[in-house]
Motif scaffolding. Structure first.
Motif, PDB file in Angstrom:
ATOM      1  N   GLN A 294       0.825  -1.217   0.000  1.00  0.00           N
ATOM      2  CA  GLN A 294       0.000   0.000   0.000  1.00  0.00           C
ATOM      3  C   GLN A 294       0.854   1.261   0.000  1.00  0.00           C
ATOM      4  N   LYS A 295       2.010   1.147   0.607  1.00  0.00           N
ATOM      5  CA  LYS A 295       2.917   2.309   0.618  1.00  0.00           C
ATOM      6  C   LYS A 295       3.678   2.435  -0.691  1.00  0.00           C
ATOM      7  N   GLY A 296       3.476   1.477  -1.586  1.00  0.00           N
ATOM      8  CA  GLY A 296       4.163   1.549  -2.874  1.00  0.00           C
ATOM      9  C   GLY A 296       5.497   0.836  -2.903  1.00  0.00           C
ATOM     10  N   TYR A 297       5.822   0.147  -1.816  1.00  0.00           N
ATOM     11  CA  TYR A 297       7.071  -0.615  -1.793  1.00  0.00           C
ATOM     12  C   TYR A 297       6.837  -1.967  -2.451  1.00  0.00           C
ATOM     13  N   VAL A 298       7.928  -2.635  -2.769  1.00  0.00           N
ATOM     14  CA  VAL A 298       7.818  -3.939  -3.413  1.00  0.00           C
ATOM     15  C   VAL A 298       8.410  -5.023  -2.516  1.00  0.00           C
ATOM     16  N   PRO A 299       7.556  -5.845  -1.928  1.00  0.00           N
ATOM     17  CA  PRO A 299       8.049  -6.971  -1.120  1.00  0.00           C
ATOM     18  C   PRO A 299       8.809  -7.955  -2.008  1.00  0.00           C
ATOM     19  N   LEU A 300       9.982  -8.347  -1.541  1.00  0.00           N
ATOM     20  CA  LEU A 300      10.849  -9.172  -2.386  1.00  0.00           C
ATOM     21  C   LEU A 300      11.150 -10.522  -1.763  1.00  0.00           C
ATOM     22  N   PHE A 301      11.357 -10.549  -0.455  1.00  0.00           N
ATOM     23  CA  PHE A 301      12.084 -11.650   0.176  1.00  0.00           C
ATOM     24  C   PHE A 301      11.577 -11.846   1.589  1.00  0.00           C
ATOM     25  N   VAL A 302      11.355 -13.090   1.955  1.00  0.00           N
ATOM     26  CA  VAL A 302      11.015 -13.413   3.345  1.00  0.00           C
ATOM     27  C   VAL A 302      12.028 -14.410   3.878  1.00  0.00           C
ATOM     28  N   ASN A 303      12.560 -14.121   5.040  1.00  0.00           N
ATOM     29  CA  ASN A 303      13.418 -15.084   5.720  1.00  0.00           C
ATOM     30  C   ASN A 303      12.636 -15.761   6.831  1.00  0.00           C
ATOM     31  N   ALA A 304      12.567 -17.098   6.768  1.00  0.00           N
ATOM     32  CA  ALA A 304      12.016 -17.870   7.884  1.00  0.00           C
ATOM     33  C   ALA A 304      13.190 -18.526   8.591  1.00  0.00           C
ATOM     34  N   THR A 305      13.193 -18.441   9.914  1.00  0.00           N
ATOM     35  CA  THR A 305      14.308 -19.003  10.665  1.00  0.00           C
ATOM     36  C   THR A 305      13.962 -20.399  11.162  1.00  0.00           C
ATOM     37  N   ASP A 315      10.318 -21.097  12.843  1.00  0.00           N
ATOM     38  CA  ASP A 315       9.174 -20.413  12.248  1.00  0.00           C
ATOM     39  C   ASP A 315       8.341 -21.425  11.466  1.00  0.00           C
ATOM     40  N   PRO A 316       7.018 -21.200  11.387  1.00  0.00           N
ATOM     41  CA  PRO A 316       6.141 -22.148  10.665  1.00  0.00           C
ATOM     42  C   PRO A 316       6.333 -21.990   9.150  1.00  0.00           C
ATOM     43  N   ILE A 317       7.186 -22.820   8.598  1.00  0.00           N
ATOM     44  CA  ILE A 317       7.610 -22.602   7.212  1.00  0.00           C
ATOM     45  C   ILE A 317       6.451 -22.765   6.229  1.00  0.00           C
ATOM     46  N   ASN A 318       5.628 -23.776   6.447  1.00  0.00           N
ATOM     47  CA  ASN A 318       4.542 -24.002   5.489  1.00  0.00           C
ATOM     48  C   ASN A 318       3.585 -22.815   5.407  1.00  0.00           C
ATOM     49  N   GLU A 319       3.240 -22.280   6.542  1.00  0.00           N
ATOM     50  CA  GLU A 319       2.317 -21.136   6.522  1.00  0.00           C
ATOM     51  C   GLU A 319       2.975 -19.917   5.878  1.00  0.00           C
ATOM     52  N   ILE A 320       4.263 -19.771   6.133  1.00  0.00           N
ATOM     53  CA  ILE A 320       4.985 -18.652   5.515  1.00  0.00           C
ATOM     54  C   ILE A 320       5.112 -18.883   4.007  1.00  0.00           C
ATOM     55  N   ALA A 321       5.340 -20.134   3.625  1.00  0.00           N
ATOM     56  CA  ALA A 321       5.461 -20.458   2.195  1.00  0.00           C
ATOM     57  C   ALA A 321       4.157 -20.173   1.462  1.00  0.00           C
ATOM     58  N   ASP A 322       3.033 -20.458   2.107  1.00  0.00           N
ATOM     59  CA  ASP A 322       1.740 -20.142   1.480  1.00  0.00           C
ATOM     60  C   ASP A 322       1.663 -18.652   1.131  1.00  0.00           C
ATOM     61  N   ILE A 323       2.094 -17.845   2.086  1.00  0.00           N
ATOM     62  CA  ILE A 323       2.028 -16.396   1.877  1.00  0.00           C
ATOM     63  C   ILE A 323       3.017 -15.970   0.782  1.00  0.00           C
ATOM     64  N   CYS A 324       4.199 -16.569   0.810  1.00  0.00           N
ATOM     65  CA  CYS A 324       5.191 -16.217  -0.222  1.00  0.00           C
ATOM     66  C   CYS A 324       4.667 -16.586  -1.611  1.00  0.00           C
ATOM     67  N   GLU A 325       3.993 -17.720  -1.701  1.00  0.00           N
ATOM     68  CA  GLU A 325       3.442 -18.106  -3.007  1.00  0.00           C
ATOM     69  C   GLU A 325       2.337 -17.144  -3.442  1.00  0.00           C
ATOM     70  N   LEU A 329       6.848 -14.068  -3.544  1.00  0.00           N
ATOM     71  CA  LEU A 329       8.084 -13.613  -2.883  1.00  0.00           C
ATOM     72  C   LEU A 329       9.088 -14.764  -2.791  1.00  0.00           C
ATOM     73  N   TRP A 330      10.344 -14.396  -2.723  1.00  0.00           N
ATOM     74  CA  TRP A 330      11.420 -15.370  -2.498  1.00  0.00           C
ATOM     75  C   TRP A 330      11.365 -15.825  -1.042  1.00  0.00           C
ATOM     76  N   LEU A 331      11.346 -17.129  -0.845  1.00  0.00           N
ATOM     77  CA  LEU A 331      11.377 -17.652   0.528  1.00  0.00           C
ATOM     78  C   LEU A 331      12.757 -18.238   0.823  1.00  0.00           C
ATOM     79  N   HIS A 332      13.417 -17.631   1.798  1.00  0.00           N
ATOM     80  CA  HIS A 332      14.686 -18.168   2.278  1.00  0.00           C
ATOM     81  C   HIS A 332      14.459 -18.773   3.652  1.00  0.00           C
ATOM     82  N   VAL A 333      15.067 -19.920   3.909  1.00  0.00           N
ATOM     83  CA  VAL A 333      15.032 -20.493   5.255  1.00  0.00           C
ATOM     84  C   VAL A 333      16.443 -20.439   5.836  1.00  0.00           C
ATOM     85  N   ASP A 334      16.587 -19.661   6.892  1.00  0.00           N
ATOM     86  CA  ASP A 334      17.872 -19.604   7.594  1.00  0.00           C
ATOM     87  C   ASP A 334      17.894 -20.759   8.596  1.00  0.00           C
TER      88      ASP A 334
END
Lengths: 555, 555
Positions: A294-305, A315-325, A329-334
């Motif tokens: 909404q602010k006009g930024y572009v979400p690019l990347f999510v890190n799940a730990t 972090d709940p990777i599956n739920e985060i992956a749903d949102i990334c899909e 967005l790029w999903l990285h798992v640290d």
């Protein structure tokens, strides 16, 4: 035939057994009680080796190979060093040895009994160099000691150590097959195996070993940027809109560091709220993505730990992956700390969903006990790592070599020269098998649960969060008798805040054990116990609890 | 008293001399001629050590420390590894040993006589692990061989090697004084010494050892950006105008890589023209700065190379510094390769002006023969390295420790965990003194001049540029008899372009020597000879020339 030759030698050499000094076999029995006279270093051994009496006070570095006649002093010098190191190793595993012999910086700088850190124009004798080696170990920290719990990396794996000794003897560089043929292939096969364990089909994808988890995480951000905005490579960040990265408020600082370094800016690293156990709240991620858009930024990347530094939270990777899909967005798992759990059939469910990640950081030097350092960045899509980093420097990577140059890895890396971090890990995997790593990990998690069970209802201990820890992290306050049963006021908290540092200082002064502490958010200093040390047992956990109580009782 | 104790043991243990097998001293004389029976490995030794006959086929990693009764197998296993390594070292310095035993990737992947690179679920015996260690060395490259000239890093320094063995035994991490007290202080003192040699007053400033020259150069760009546009750290590159970086067209690709990674974009890395010797033309720098400013861009950073990768050229630092001062730009000197010359009174003038740099990259693992890897980034202004990188993660760097936490270096780095690269270098400096490094460097440069003098007028050899090389880089074409005395047509050049790769392939197949080649600009493939190997002598240079002529004569 070198192999056969060596083996043949070693059995023929040893068949007759050990004879110490100038005693015949007959005499040996007679003198069996006189160990000081009989044996080197007071131990029973059964063979001869080749260490000789050498006067190192008249030998210098210039007398070693490649000097003429340098072979003998070289071997003797190295054997003397190995004697120092093996003695150190033996003592490290001995609980009667201290973890450390603490000194302040100014004390060490002033020089301890002839241990002078200053460098000079003139060479020192090899005797002094050997003394320096002993002193360096003496005033250091025994990170392999069974009671060293201070870091996510602890323990001293003997196979890994042998691997490091070989690696440094080979002294080469990972950047081409030409100069590291075996190591390059080992890296390739090991990375594939790791991708299989992540669950990427056929172990396909790419990856590289990097100098630590922070750099691995940096790679993930670079790859995400290259995937969505490849023009940034040539044009810079001004060619992209305002890009934002998302990571947990409790994630490792390296995501923020990457944001600063790579030109995103730390303001564009948006921190996600966590639940009481330190896990990202997926709804918060989605809300913040929507807000950023909404602010006009572009979400690019999510890190799940997967295994946070302090709480050991996944972090709940599956739920985060749903949102990334949903938002592309790029999903990285640290999984620098938690990745090792993929080796355990019992615990790998904690990383469920990791196969949906675009990239994964996994540090075998943490939970898997591989010597420092050994960190992998793995990526599902082929070509992106090279695409992002390659500069095609013809003077380094010649396309007209006689072998298949797709094995040259240098242009994928942000480094040029790259240390050989793979061999020790490959050798450990060979020696232990996947099941060996699994047993190690299950044992460490069992020990943590043992600690948790012992202190969760113990007087004077208070858990930082409720429930069985997900990883080996057990976070707790020790409340000295003087602070028990008192109202939770600011003043009380300030006092409690000073307890852990005081106990830690006493531990270090006495050298008996080491464990970490830190504040987190609005929580005052608490202990963070972690177990990755293969030498630790329940008795060491008991010892730690006793030490904390002993040192803290009068605070 | 540990030191005295060890020494006392080693002399009392050894005074009676070596007795192999079960022969008494009397028997020893009698059997003196029967070396095969008498001694291990057919060599004369005068002492006993403790290697025993051990059946490793029934031992596994799980039997080593920390296992119960694991001490004996641990020591025996490590001594067996050391036996493999010392044999390897002896052979490496022996000119009758090959530099390599070349195999294609598919050959090694298919498995060589039982050398199987694949990993499995089940553990392998320690006997197999020892075989794997031997095979890994067997199919690798002897980078310490006197005839290995392939890389800027070559040679095998015994003191440095001992330092690495100790480092991996200590197995710690540079990020806090708490867990690396001695190493942190060694790093601090060594960096200060390096800054003194650069010529910064009092050795003041800051710095850090990083994983290689490319990362060190990346640090320099980050620091320049932070110095002039500190707001980028939080706001990203969009907070700055279009920033441009300048570097030689012949500089190392890492400046471009840094430009891509850090969000500048490679288009904003402006390449400077060079003279016939590969040195930046200062007037071209000034013209390009003016041009960039006229386009509205903001010049930020100039890299001057001290020792370029291919030509070994030294850019004129003083003239470049004048321009940087005039336009207020950050001057970085990439002395990864040339920095070692600062140790030589005879050659350090080639870096005149380096004391005017804001930052310097200097890799002791190149010209100074320190084992891989060891690279320093040094900076004149204090505070900027930390300012640029610090994230103040309270959970890692607690301010309330009992010691002076200004010694904790972790927050200065882009890494979190950081390998201990300092000890081997510190130990070598102790053992050789500054004068030892000086002698090594002077000798390498003398050898290069020897090569240059031998081939500059030799039939079949053609220099890539005229005049005595500035560094040890000697660049030349070998022109086979079939191509001599012919006009310089495109067809001729294409043929010449294929000569160096063919000779290099033959060298690798026969395993006799290794030297690098590459094209550069419009110049077809030529050999780049470099000398940093302490084991090389004039006879090895002669050998290289003979090999090239022998292999190339029928091309």
């Amino acid at each position: 035939m070198e192999v056969l030759g060596d083996n043949a030698f070693s059995s023929s050499c040893n068949t007759l057994g050990f004879l110490q000094k100038n005693n015949s076999l007959e005499e040996r029995g007679r003198l069996a009680g006189q160990k000081n006279l009989l044996s080197c270093d007071n131990s029973d051994r059964d063979s001869c080796y080749r260490r000789t009496e050498t006067d190192f006070s008249n030998l210098f570095a210039r007398d070693l190979l490649p000097a003429k006649n340098g072979e003998e002093p070289t071997i003797q010098f190295l054997l003397e060093v190995v004697e120092i190191l093996t003695n150190y190793i033996k003592k490290t595993f001995d609980r009667s040895t201290k973890v450390l012999d603490f000194h302040h910086p100014h004390q060490l700088l002033e020089g301890m009994e002839g241990f002078n850190l200053e460098l000079s124009d003139q060479p020192e004798s090899l005797e002094q160099i050997l003394v320096d080696c002993r002193d360096t170990l003496k005033y250091g920290i025994r990170t392999g000691h069974p009671r060293f719990f201070n870091q996510l990396s602890s323990g001293l794996d003997i196979i890994g150590l042998a691997g490091e000794w070989l690696t440094s003897t080979a002294n080469t560089n990972m950047f081409t097959y030409e100069i590291a043929p075996v190591f390059v292939l080992m890296e390739q096969l090991t990375l594939k195996k790791m991708r299989e364990m992540i669950g990427w089909p056929g172990g396909e994808g790419d990856g590289i070993f990097s100098p630590g988890g922070a750099i691995s995480n940096m790679y993930s951000v670079m790859m995400a940027r290259y995937k969505y905005f490849p023009e940034v490579k040539a044009k810079g960040m001004s060619a992209a809109p305002r890009l934002v990265l998302f990571t947990s408020e409790l994630s490792h600082y390296s995501i923020k560091k990457a944001g600063a370094a790579l030109g995103f800016g730390t303001d564009n690293v948006i921190l996600l709220s966590t639940d009481e156990r330190g896990r990202v709240i997926p709804a918060d991620l989605e809300a913040k993505i929507i807000d950023a858009k909404q602010k006009g930024y572009v979400p690019l990347f999510v890190n799940a730990t997967a295994g946070s530094t302090v709480y050991g939270a996944f972090d709940p990777i599956n739920e985060i992956a749903d949102i990334c899909e949903k938002y592309n967005l790029w999903l990285h798992v640290d999984a620098a700390w938690g990745g090792g759990l993929l080796m355990s059939r019992k615990h790998r469910h904690k990383l469920n969903g990791v196969e949906r990640a675009n990239s994964v950081t996994w540090n075998p030097h943490k939970m898997m006990g591989v010597p420092l350092q050994c960190s992998a960045i793995l990526v599902r899509e082929k070509g992106i790592l090279a695409g992002c980093n390659s500069m095609c420097a013809g003077y380094l990577f010649q396309p007209d070599k006689q072998y298949d140059v797709t094995y040259d890895t240098g242009d994928k890396a942000i480094q040029c020269g790259r240390h050989v971090d793979i061999f020790k890990f490959w050798l450990m995997w060979k020696a232990k098998g996947t099941i060996g790593f699994e047993q190690h990990i299950d044992k460490c998690l069992d020990l943590s649960q043992y600690l948790y069970n012992k202190i969760k209802n113990r007087e004077g201990f208070q858990m930082v969060f409720d429930g069985v820890p997900q990883h080996t992290n057990v976070c707790f306050w020790y409340i000295p008798p003087s602070l028990r049963g008192m109202p939770d006021t600011n003043e009380w908290r300030e006092k409690l805040h000073r307890v852990a540092p005081k106990i830690k200082a006493m531990m270090m002064e006495s050298g008996t054990t080491m464990v970490g502490y830190q504040p987190q958010g609005n929580k005052v200093n608490f202990f963070r116990m972690v177990v990755s040390n293969a030498a630790a047992t329940q008795s060491d956990i008991d010892f730690l609890i006793d030490e904390i109580e002993r040192m803290g009782q009068d605070l």
